[in-house]
Design a protein around this motif. Sequence first.
Motif, PDB file in Angstrom:
ATOM      1  N   LEU A   1       0.825  -1.200   0.000  1.00 24.55           N
ATOM      2  CA  LEU A   1       0.000   0.000   0.000  1.00 24.55           C
ATOM      3  C   LEU A   1       0.855   1.244   0.000  1.00 24.55           C
ATOM      4  O   LEU A   1       1.985   1.245   0.462  1.00 24.55           O
ATOM      5  CB  LEU A   1      -0.998   0.009   1.160  1.00 24.55           C
ATOM      6  N   SER A   2       0.279   2.290  -0.541  1.00 25.65           N
ATOM      7  CA  SER A   2       0.928   3.586  -0.629  1.00 25.65           C
ATOM      8  C   SER A   2      -0.071   4.638  -0.174  1.00 25.65           C
ATOM      9  O   SER A   2      -1.198   4.674  -0.670  1.00 25.65           O
ATOM     10  CB  SER A   2       1.353   3.842  -2.075  1.00 25.65           C
TER      11      SER A   2
ATOM     12  N   ASP B   1      -5.249  -6.515  -8.740  1.00 23.07           N
ATOM     13  CA  ASP B   1      -6.118  -5.338  -8.648  1.00 23.07           C
ATOM     14  C   ASP B   1      -5.416  -4.197  -7.932  1.00 23.07           C
ATOM     15  O   ASP B   1      -4.562  -4.407  -7.083  1.00 23.07           O
ATOM     16  CB  ASP B   1      -7.400  -5.678  -7.883  1.00 23.07           C
ATOM     17  N   THR B   2      -5.805  -3.008  -8.293  1.00 20.70           N
ATOM     18  CA  THR B   2      -5.354  -1.816  -7.594  1.00 20.70           C
ATOM     19  C   THR B   2      -6.597  -1.101  -7.093  1.00 20.70           C
ATOM     20  O   THR B   2      -7.507  -0.810  -7.867  1.00 20.70           O
ATOM     21  CB  THR B   2      -4.569  -0.888  -8.539  1.00 20.70           C
ATOM     22  N   ILE B   3      -6.629  -0.845  -5.811  1.00 26.22           N
ATOM     23  CA  ILE B   3      -7.796  -0.201  -5.203  1.00 26.22           C
ATOM     24  C   ILE B   3      -7.370   1.180  -4.707  1.00 26.22           C
ATOM     25  O   ILE B   3      -6.396   1.309  -3.976  1.00 26.22           O
ATOM     26  CB  ILE B   3      -8.344  -1.054  -4.046  1.00 26.22           C
ATOM     27  N   HIS B   4      -8.114   2.197  -5.114  1.00 20.87           N
ATOM     28  CA  HIS B   4      -7.843   3.570  -4.700  1.00 20.87           C
ATOM     29  C   HIS B   4      -8.896   3.985  -3.673  1.00 20.87           C
ATOM     30  O   HIS B   4     -10.094   3.887  -3.938  1.00 20.87           O
ATOM     31  CB  HIS B   4      -7.904   4.526  -5.888  1.00 20.87           C
ATOM     32  N   ILE B   5      -8.436   4.441  -2.526  1.00 22.11           N
ATOM     33  CA  ILE B   5      -9.322   5.004  -1.502  1.00 22.11           C
ATOM     34  C   ILE B   5      -8.848   6.427  -1.258  1.00 22.11           C
ATOM     35  O   ILE B   5      -7.666   6.643  -0.968  1.00 22.11           O
ATOM     36  CB  ILE B   5      -9.283   4.183  -0.201  1.00 22.11           C
TER      37      ILE B   5
ATOM     38  N   LYS C   1     -13.988   4.946  -2.931  1.00 13.77           N
ATOM     39  CA  LYS C   1     -13.265   3.701  -3.186  1.00 13.77           C
ATOM     40  C   LYS C   1     -13.451   3.409  -4.662  1.00 13.77           C
ATOM     41  O   LYS C   1     -14.559   3.110  -5.112  1.00 13.77           O
ATOM     42  CB  LYS C   1     -13.825   2.561  -2.339  1.00 13.77           C
ATOM     43  N   ASP C   2     -12.368   3.537  -5.404  1.00 14.39           N
ATOM     44  CA  ASP C   2     -12.420   3.409  -6.868  1.00 14.39           C
ATOM     45  C   ASP C   2     -13.511   4.303  -7.461  1.00 14.39           C
ATOM     46  O   ASP C   2     -14.341   3.875  -8.256  1.00 14.39           O
ATOM     47  CB  ASP C   2     -12.625   1.954  -7.287  1.00 14.39           C
ATOM     48  N   ASN C   3     -13.536   5.557  -7.030  1.00 13.56           N
ATOM     49  CA  ASN C   3     -14.461   6.604  -7.486  1.00 13.56           C
ATOM     50  C   ASN C   3     -15.926   6.356  -7.129  1.00 13.56           C
ATOM     51  O   ASN C   3     -16.809   7.002  -7.676  1.00 13.56           O
ATOM     52  CB  ASN C   3     -14.315   6.854  -8.985  1.00 13.56           C
ATOM     53  N   ASN C   4     -16.199   5.420  -6.234  1.00 11.50           N
ATOM     54  CA  ASN C   4     -17.560   5.214  -5.722  1.00 11.50           C
ATOM     55  C   ASN C   4     -17.648   5.811  -4.323  1.00 11.50           C
ATOM     56  O   ASN C   4     -16.813   5.508  -3.465  1.00 11.50           O
ATOM     57  CB  ASN C   4     -17.904   3.717  -5.661  1.00 11.50           C
ATOM     58  N   ILE C   5     -18.654   6.634  -4.096  1.00 11.43           N
ATOM     59  CA  ILE C   5     -18.821   7.282  -2.795  1.00 11.43           C
ATOM     60  C   ILE C   5     -19.283   6.242  -1.778  1.00 11.43           C
ATOM     61  O   ILE C   5     -20.261   5.534  -1.992  1.00 11.43           O
ATOM     62  CB  ILE C   5     -19.837   8.444  -2.884  1.00 11.43           C
ATOM     63  N   LEU C   6     -18.569   6.179  -0.650  1.00  7.09           N
ATOM     64  CA  LEU C   6     -18.894   5.212   0.384  1.00  7.09           C
ATOM     65  C   LEU C   6     -19.754   5.798   1.509  1.00  7.09           C
ATOM     66  O   LEU C   6     -20.552   5.087   2.106  1.00  7.09           O
ATOM     67  CB  LEU C   6     -17.610   4.631   1.000  1.00  7.09           C
TER      68      LEU C   6
END
Length: 175
Positions: A74-75, A90-94, A103-108
């Motif tokens: 993680l970074s 997979d690469t997951i962006h938060i 999270k991957d451009n979805n609003i949580l």
Amino acid sequence: MNSVLPKINNSRGLTLLELIVAMALTGMLLVFFISANIFIQKILINWSNDNTLAEEREFLLQVISDEVAACDYLSFDSSKMSLICYEKQDTIHIAVDGGNLLKDNNILNRYGVVVDNFEISEDVFAKVSDSSILNDRIASKHDCILYRIELSVSYKGKTDVAVQKVRNFLAYAKQ
């Protein structure tokens, strides 16, 4: 027949003063009950807001914790409040953007809860040699990183901060 019916002429009615006193007492009772109702409604609304804030904070913290615990690498960029988890292929962006946790451009976040701050840091660097501690995920000696996640959320003027520690046995150790 005259003895059976009561005499109407001698019955006494209510005076104007008695009516005014009765109306004043009724008005005071009405004011008391309305005030109590408003007070109870405010308490219930505050309780509901506190409950919504705590529930949403725990939900968002759990989503972040699950990703941190499962990622291979993680970074974290504190200036952008963004986390990149590399999991297998997979690469997951938060990230936090405009008060929303994405999270991957979805609003949580839900219910109008605003994310004010999001931080991840290495808390402790530990070597784990006992494979039983690893819950059979890794059969040999491996590095374990303990991450400290801090999340600050606000809702309708109230702010709540939560800190959670997450172990990651798969993340690459920094040398």
